[in-house]
Design a protein around this motif. Structure first.
Motif, mmCIF file in Angstrom:
data_model
loop_
_atom_site.group_PDB
_atom_site.id
_atom_site.type_symbol
_atom_site.label_atom_id
_atom_site.label_comp_id
_atom_site.label_asym_id
_atom_site.label_seq_id
_atom_site.Cartn_x
_atom_site.Cartn_y
_atom_site.Cartn_z
ATOM 1 N N GLY A 170 5.221 54.139 -6.058
ATOM 2 C CA GLY A 170 4.244 54.195 -4.977
ATOM 3 C C GLY A 170 2.879 54.719 -5.380
ATOM 4 O O GLY A 170 1.987 54.868 -4.527
ATOM 5 N N ILE A 171 2.682 55.013 -6.653
ATOM 6 C CA ILE A 171 1.398 55.514 -7.153
ATOM 7 C C ILE A 171 0.558 54.326 -7.625
ATOM 8 O O ILE A 171 1.075 53.423 -8.284
ATOM 9 C CB ILE A 171 1.622 56.525 -8.295
ATOM 10 N N PRO A 172 -0.747 54.314 -7.323
ATOM 11 C CA PRO A 172 -1.593 53.197 -7.762
ATOM 12 C C PRO A 172 -1.648 53.085 -9.284
ATOM 13 O O PRO A 172 -1.455 54.074 -10.002
ATOM 14 C CB PRO A 172 -2.979 53.558 -7.193
ATOM 15 N N ALA A 173 -1.930 51.886 -9.790
ATOM 16 C CA ALA A 173 -2.080 51.667 -11.234
ATOM 17 C C ALA A 173 -3.475 52.116 -11.657
ATOM 18 O O ALA A 173 -4.472 51.538 -11.218
ATOM 19 C CB ALA A 173 -1.862 50.190 -11.562
ATOM 20 N N PHE A 174 -3.550 53.129 -12.489
ATOM 21 C CA PHE A 174 -4.836 53.677 -12.918
ATOM 22 C C PHE A 174 -5.292 53.133 -14.268
ATOM 23 O O PHE A 174 -6.403 53.447 -14.710
ATOM 24 C CB PHE A 174 -4.758 55.212 -13.004
ATOM 25 N N GLY A 175 -4.454 52.374 -14.957
ATOM 26 C CA GLY A 175 -4.841 51.886 -16.278
ATOM 27 C C GLY A 175 -5.025 53.037 -17.255
ATOM 28 O O GLY A 175 -4.259 53.999 -17.260
ATOM 29 N N ALA A 176 -6.084 52.953 -18.072
ATOM 30 C CA ALA A 176 -6.344 53.982 -19.085
ATOM 31 C C ALA A 176 -6.541 55.358 -18.474
ATOM 32 O O ALA A 176 -6.173 56.375 -19.074
ATOM 33 C CB ALA A 176 -7.566 53.598 -19.911
ATOM 34 N N GLY A 208 -4.923 56.591 -16.148
ATOM 35 C CA GLY A 208 -3.592 57.149 -15.962
ATOM 36 C C GLY A 208 -3.128 57.952 -17.165
ATOM 37 O O GLY A 208 -2.375 58.928 -17.025
ATOM 38 N N CYS A 209 -3.585 57.557 -18.372
ATOM 39 C CA CYS A 209 -3.270 58.339 -19.579
ATOM 40 C C CYS A 209 -3.867 59.732 -19.476
ATOM 41 O O CYS A 209 -3.236 60.723 -19.852
ATOM 42 C CB CYS A 209 -3.828 57.649 -20.821
ATOM 43 N N GLY A 210 -5.094 59.805 -18.966
ATOM 44 C CA GLY A 210 -5.749 61.103 -18.794
ATOM 45 C C GLY A 210 -5.017 61.973 -17.788
ATOM 46 O O GLY A 210 -4.842 63.179 -18.000
ATOM 47 N N ILE A 211 -4.574 61.361 -16.684
ATOM 48 C CA ILE A 211 -3.821 62.105 -15.658
ATOM 49 C C ILE A 211 -2.511 62.623 -16.256
ATOM 50 O O ILE A 211 -2.143 63.792 -16.086
ATOM 51 C CB ILE A 211 -3.546 61.209 -14.435
ATOM 52 N N ALA A 212 -1.797 61.736 -16.965
ATOM 53 C CA ALA A 212 -0.517 62.111 -17.571
ATOM 54 C C ALA A 212 -0.704 63.227 -18.595
ATOM 55 O O ALA A 212 0.082 64.187 -18.633
ATOM 56 C CB ALA A 212 0.122 60.890 -18.232
ATOM 57 N N THR A 213 -1.751 63.133 -19.410
ATOM 58 C CA THR A 213 -2.000 64.149 -20.436
ATOM 59 C C THR A 213 -2.299 65.501 -19.809
ATOM 60 O O THR A 213 -1.833 66.538 -20.289
ATOM 61 C CB THR A 213 -3.171 63.720 -21.345
ATOM 62 N N ALA A 214 -3.062 65.500 -18.720
ATOM 63 C CA ALA A 214 -3.362 66.762 -18.030
ATOM 64 C C ALA A 214 -2.081 67.412 -17.508
ATOM 65 O O ALA A 214 -1.889 68.630 -17.646
ATOM 66 C CB ALA A 214 -4.344 66.513 -16.888
ATOM 67 N N ILE A 215 -1.190 66.615 -16.914
ATOM 68 C CA ILE A 215 0.079 67.144 -16.409
ATOM 69 C C ILE A 215 0.937 67.670 -17.563
ATOM 70 O O ILE A 215 1.548 68.745 -17.466
ATOM 71 C CB ILE A 215 0.836 66.056 -15.619
ATOM 72 N N HIS A 225 -18.444 48.534 -17.935
ATOM 73 C CA HIS A 225 -17.096 48.703 -17.395
ATOM 74 C C HIS A 225 -16.257 49.614 -18.288
ATOM 75 O O HIS A 225 -15.553 50.502 -17.799
ATOM 76 C CB HIS A 225 -16.422 47.329 -17.247
ATOM 77 N N MET A 226 -16.361 49.412 -19.603
ATOM 78 C CA MET A 226 -15.611 50.254 -20.533
ATOM 79 C C MET A 226 -16.112 51.698 -20.479
ATOM 80 O O MET A 226 -15.331 52.645 -20.526
ATOM 81 C CB MET A 226 -15.735 49.714 -21.967
ATOM 82 N N ALA A 227 -17.429 51.868 -20.360
ATOM 83 C CA ALA A 227 -18.001 53.213 -20.260
ATOM 84 C C ALA A 227 -17.503 53.929 -19.006
ATOM 85 O O ALA A 227 -17.217 55.133 -19.033
ATOM 86 C CB ALA A 227 -19.529 53.139 -20.254
ATOM 87 N N HIS A 228 -17.391 53.188 -17.905
ATOM 88 C CA HIS A 228 -16.910 53.761 -16.645
ATOM 89 C C HIS A 228 -15.452 54.217 -16.785
ATOM 90 O O HIS A 228 -15.098 55.325 -16.337
ATOM 91 C CB HIS A 228 -17.037 52.733 -15.525
ATOM 92 N N ILE A 229 -14.619 53.404 -17.435
ATOM 93 C CA ILE A 229 -13.216 53.775 -17.644
ATOM 94 C C ILE A 229 -13.126 55.004 -18.538
ATOM 95 O O ILE A 229 -12.363 55.941 -18.265
ATOM 96 C CB ILE A 229 -12.426 52.603 -18.264
ATOM 97 N N ALA A 230 -13.918 55.028 -19.622
ATOM 98 C CA ALA A 230 -13.903 56.158 -20.552
ATOM 99 C C ALA A 230 -14.307 57.457 -19.860
ATOM 100 O O ALA A 230 -13.705 58.513 -20.080
ATOM 101 C CB ALA A 230 -14.832 55.883 -21.740
ATOM 102 N N GLN A 231 -15.319 57.367 -18.977
ATOM 103 C CA GLN A 231 -15.774 58.566 -18.264
ATOM 104 C C GLN A 231 -14.698 59.073 -17.301
ATOM 105 O O GLN A 231 -14.425 60.277 -17.230
ATOM 106 C CB GLN A 231 -17.064 58.270 -17.500
ATOM 107 N N ASP A 232 -14.083 58.153 -16.558
ATOM 108 C CA ASP A 232 -13.017 58.562 -15.631
ATOM 109 C C ASP A 232 -11.818 59.131 -16.388
ATOM 110 O O ASP A 232 -11.165 60.078 -15.930
ATOM 111 C CB ASP A 232 -12.574 57.361 -14.783
ATOM 112 N N TYR A 233 -11.520 58.567 -17.549
ATOM 113 C CA TYR A 233 -10.442 59.075 -18.400
ATOM 114 C C TYR A 233 -10.739 60.520 -18.818
ATOM 115 O O TYR A 233 -9.866 61.399 -18.738
ATOM 116 C CB TYR A 233 -10.308 58.167 -19.623
#
Length: 467
Positions: free
Chosen positions: A191-197, A199-206, A129-137
């Motif tokens: 109105g945006i879904p909660a992405f958890g960790a 979401g940090c990756g999305i925010a950093t990209a922006i 589960h942690m590996a999956h989150i890290a990859q999506d991040y």
């Protein structure tokens, strides 16, 4: 005699003031940049420990790779400062446009490695589960990779002409933007879904794209930079000769940066079998020393700019004097930081944890960290001097020898074996850091002295070939 001594001290005072003026914004920009990672960790930690750990793992893959691309572009500040100092401002735009090609081209291999990072995550055998989150991040962060490298390209333009304040302001604006974006994407607001960790990756990209556009916008509208005509043509064909020269300077820096980050990552892995307390104490000392390292690193970057300008102006004696002014400034500051580290080491450790055992272990490592601050300052400032002289290959060779031939083997022997003495755990690696950094400082200083001993004609001829 007294008048001559007073004159020398006064000239150093003037050079030190110039160094501080350029180095201070660089330092504040670095603090803001590092604060983004700290904010990500804290805000993701409020979701779960798994999310926080996933960011830590993702960062350990992201950072060495993105610093490689960053390192390639660090060929630009000494090149731009040399051209600026030599009155060849009309050639600066060409260097920056070619830097765009380096930034975009490096995105391809780096992006592939980041996208397929699941191979590394599987090798680490972490919880799925942690590996999956890290990859999506990492996949989310990947969208901001081109922006980050383009940002660095135009930051190098500004640094090269000694305009370091724009990067400071823009990075702090990025930090201010990062916090609300994290709040929205991590916890799911507006109105945006909660992405958890992730979401940090999305925010950093922006944030990376926002800072990139701000830096390009500043470079476009600033009156001084408009005269350089960087934007007079949108696309310039790749120039093999220019790219070769930039890569000859940048590739050694990139490899050295990547290997230095990997050194500390491998150290943590080699210590991990010794228990959580040892790893925690190591991390406390590492975080503290990394913060302190920003001070000499900023001085080293400022030194590169001013030495490059002096050499471009055909004043090697001035470049030499600037080198020693930078060392004087760096070592004076190190006396202060080493004093604070030694006498407040227990209080510093207590900021991170409450466990008395870990605090005691970390305090011992912080004492060693205070000792190696002197060697670390010399090697990073002298490295900045040598980059100003466009002598980057030797930095790579000395760094690899000092860290990987001396540091890692000696640290492993002291920390994990009884070959030389009974194993001393994390202290073994930190003693090895003291030894390896001292080797690096001595060898780099010798190289600087050797370079500066060249006749003016030989030195300037060498620089002309590399401009």
């Amino acid at each position: 005699m007294n008048f001559r001594l007073f004159s020398q001290l006064s000239s150093y005072h003037a050079d030190i003031k110039r160094l501080i003026k350029i180095a201070l914004p660089i330092l504040l920009a670095q603090i803001a940049q590092n604060s983004m990672g700290l904010v990500d960790t804290i805000m993701a930690g409020r979701v779960s420990a798994t999310d926080m750990a996933a960011i830590s793992v993702g960062a350990s893959i992201w950072l060495p790779l993105v610093l490689f691309g960053h390192g390639l572009l660090l060929a630009l500040p000494p090149t731009v400062s040399y051209l600026n100092g030599s009155g060849q401002q009309h050639r600066i735009a060409h260097q920056i446009r070619q830097g765009i090609w380096i930034a975009l081209a490096s995105c391809i291999p780096l992006g592939i490695l980041i996208y397929y990072s699941d191979f590394a995550l599987r090798f680490m055998q972490m919880e799925p589960h942690m590996a999956h989150i890290a990859q999506d991040y990492l996949h989310a962060m990947l969208w901001g990779l081109p922006a980050y490298l383009l940002l660095m390209n135009f930051r190098c333009l500004n640094d090269g002409i000694a305009k370091t304040k724009p990067a400071m302001v823009i990075t702090f604006l990025g930090l201010m933007l990062n916090i609300p974006l994290n709040y929205i994407f991590i916890y799911g607001k507006l109105g945006i879904p909660a992405f958890g960790a992730v979401g940090c990756g999305i925010a950093t990209a922006i944030v990376n794209w926002s800072m990139c556009l701000m830096m390009i916008g500043y470079s476009y509208f600033n009156r001084q930079e408009r005269k350089l005509q960087v934007f007079s043509q949108i696309i310039e064909k790749p120039n093999a000769a220019t790219l070769k020269k930039l890569l000859q300077l940048g590739l050694p820096i990139a490899i050295a940066l990547c290997c230095e980050v990997a050194l500390f990552a491998i150290t943590a892995l080699l210590l991990s079998p010794l228990g959580a307390n040892i790893v925690a104490s190591h991390q406390i000392a590492l975080n503290t020393s990394s913060l302190i390292f920003m001070f000499p690193m900023s001085i080293g970057m400022a030194t590169t700019i001013l030495v490059g300008q002096a050499l471009g102006a055909g004043a090697p004696e001035k470049a030499k004097k600037l080198s020693y002014a930078a060392l004087l400034l760096g070592l004076t500051l190190t006396v202060v930081t080493a004093f604070i580290t030694i006498f407040y080491r227990y209080q510093i450790a207590a900021i991170f944890v409450t466990d008395e055992i870990v605090i005691g272990m970390a305090a011992t490592l912080l004492f060693l960290a205070a000792i190696y601050q002197f060697s670390d300052t010399v090697q990073v400032v002298v490295g900045g001097v040598l980059r100003g002289y466009k002598d980057t290959k030797v930095i790579l060779y000395i760094t690899l020898f000092s860290y990987w031939v001396i540091g890692i083997p000696l640290g492993y022997v002291l920390a994990r074996t009884d070959l030389l003495m009974p194993s001393i755990g994390a202290q073994g690696f930190w003693l090895a850091f003291v030894v390896s950094l001292t080797f690096a400082a001595v060898l780099l200083f010798y190289r600087m002295r050797k370079t500066q001993s060249l006749s003016d004609d030989v030195l300037m001829a060498r620089l002309e070939k590399l401009k």
